[in-house]
Scaffold this motif. Structure first.
Motif, PDB file in Angstrom:
ATOM      1  N   GLY A  83       4.571  -0.976  -9.587  1.00  0.00           N
ATOM      2  CA  GLY A  83       3.992  -1.009 -10.923  1.00  0.00           C
ATOM      3  C   GLY A  83       4.751  -0.202 -11.947  1.00  0.00           C
ATOM      4  N   ARG A  84       5.713   0.599 -11.507  1.00  0.00           N
ATOM      5  CA  ARG A  84       6.419   1.491 -12.425  1.00  0.00           C
ATOM      6  C   ARG A  84       7.655   0.827 -13.017  1.00  0.00           C
ATOM      7  NH1 ARG A  84       8.869   7.512 -11.030  1.00  0.00           N
ATOM      8  NH2 ARG A  84       9.926   7.789 -13.022  1.00  0.00           N
TER       9      ARG A  84
ATOM     10  N   HIS B 234      11.690  -3.120 -13.198  1.00  0.00           N
ATOM     11  CA  HIS B 234      10.278  -2.958 -12.864  1.00  0.00           C
ATOM     12  C   HIS B 234      10.092  -3.188 -11.374  1.00  0.00           C
ATOM     13  CE1 HIS B 234       6.085  -4.885 -12.661  1.00  0.00           C
ATOM     14  NE2 HIS B 234       5.894  -3.604 -12.834  1.00  0.00           N
TER      15      HIS B 234
ATOM     16  N   PRO C  24       7.517  -4.418  -9.121  1.00  0.00           N
ATOM     17  CA  PRO C  24       6.234  -5.113  -9.318  1.00  0.00           C
ATOM     18  C   PRO C  24       5.198  -4.812  -8.245  1.00  0.00           C
ATOM     19  CG  PRO C  24       7.892  -6.642  -8.510  1.00  0.00           C
ATOM     20  CD  PRO C  24       8.598  -5.349  -8.768  1.00  0.00           C
ATOM     21  N   LYS C  25       3.957  -4.704  -8.704  1.00  0.00           N
ATOM     22  CA  LYS C  25       2.825  -4.686  -7.782  1.00  0.00           C
ATOM     23  C   LYS C  25       2.544  -6.115  -7.362  1.00  0.00           C
ATOM     24  CE  LYS C  25       0.044  -0.630  -9.010  1.00  0.00           C
ATOM     25  NZ  LYS C  25      -1.257  -0.188  -9.551  1.00  0.00           N
TER      26      LYS C  25
ATOM     27  N   SER D  70      -0.087  -9.060  -6.053  1.00  0.00           N
ATOM     28  CA  SER D  70      -1.486  -9.466  -6.025  1.00  0.00           C
ATOM     29  C   SER D  70      -1.585 -10.750  -5.211  1.00  0.00           C
ATOM     30  CB  SER D  70      -2.012  -9.702  -7.443  1.00  0.00           C
ATOM     31  OG  SER D  70      -1.490 -10.918  -7.962  1.00  0.00           O
TER      32      SER D  70
ATOM     33  N   PRO E 203       4.630  -5.771 -15.686  1.00  0.00           N
ATOM     34  CA  PRO E 203       4.397  -4.370 -16.037  1.00  0.00           C
ATOM     35  C   PRO E 203       3.409  -4.244 -17.187  1.00  0.00           C
ATOM     36  CG  PRO E 203       6.495  -5.101 -16.912  1.00  0.00           C
ATOM     37  CD  PRO E 203       5.984  -6.222 -16.051  1.00  0.00           C
TER      38      PRO E 203
END
Length: 203
Positions: free
Chosen positions: A26-27, A63, A65-66, A68, A75
């Protein structure tokens, strides 16, 4: 029933895998941050982008990524803009926010404004356009009074009937706290907006 076979992704190993293990999902990262964690940063960045561990947002901006159930998440705007500006002093919003002030505006805008102290111009970040505008002052968060003043500042840019919005803005003046509105006009209004609000308040 046929199943979709995911495309082959070369596994990452060694130092690139070590770098991947240090990423926070997420960063947003700048290249120079990652260079401190790698002895061959450009090669490792190419490997991590190819493996989906990083996504390149712009030159020197990445980025992690997270994930899902629907795939990688983009982001957050604040993180993206902070990484690009290398600064935390900014305000991100869409002109669609003007619709919440109750002046009869209804248009939805597919653009994002970034008021800041460092950059001016339209930049493409992560596949989206951000309109960066240098401003001497702006609030830390949106308020009704700021939106009222900023709408008047940007009246000529809006896809609305200018005279109808002005008429509505004048009729709604009394619904705002006069002290807060005067303070917002003094801090954030351009010369025309300040003069207009002063004249309306005196009428």
């Amino acid at each position: 029933m046929a199943t979709t076979v995911p495309p082959f992704v070369k596994p990452i190993r060694g130092a690139a895998a070590c770098l991947a293990g240090k990423l926070q999902a997420g960063r947003v990262y700048r290249r120079e941050e990652l260079a401190r964690l790698s002895t061959a940063v450009d090669r490792h960045l190419r490997e991590l982008v190819a493996a989906g561990k990083l996504k390149k947002l712009a030159q020197g901006l990445y980025h992690a990524p997270k994930q899902s159930g629907f795939g990688p998440l983009p982001p957050a705007d604040d993180q993206l803009v902070e990484g690009f500006l290398r600064d935390k002093e900014f305000l991100v919003f869409s002109p669609s926010a003007y619709n919440a002030v109750g002046l009869g505006t209804t248009q939805l805008y597919n653009r994002t404004l970034v008021y800041n102290h460092k950059r001016h111009g339209v930049f493409r970040l992560g596949g989206r356009q951000f309109d960066f505008r240098m401003k001497p002052r702006f609030p830390k968060k949106l308020t009704p009074e700021f939106l009222y003043v900023d709408l008047l500042n940007n009246l000529d840019e809006l896809a609305e009937d200018r005279d109808a919005v002005l008429c509505q803005a004048r009729s709604k003046l009394s619904s705002f706290d006069p002290v807060r509105l005067q303070r917002a006009a003094g801090s954030f209004g351009n010369a025309v907006t300040r003069k207009r609000i002063r004249e309306w308040m005196r009428a």
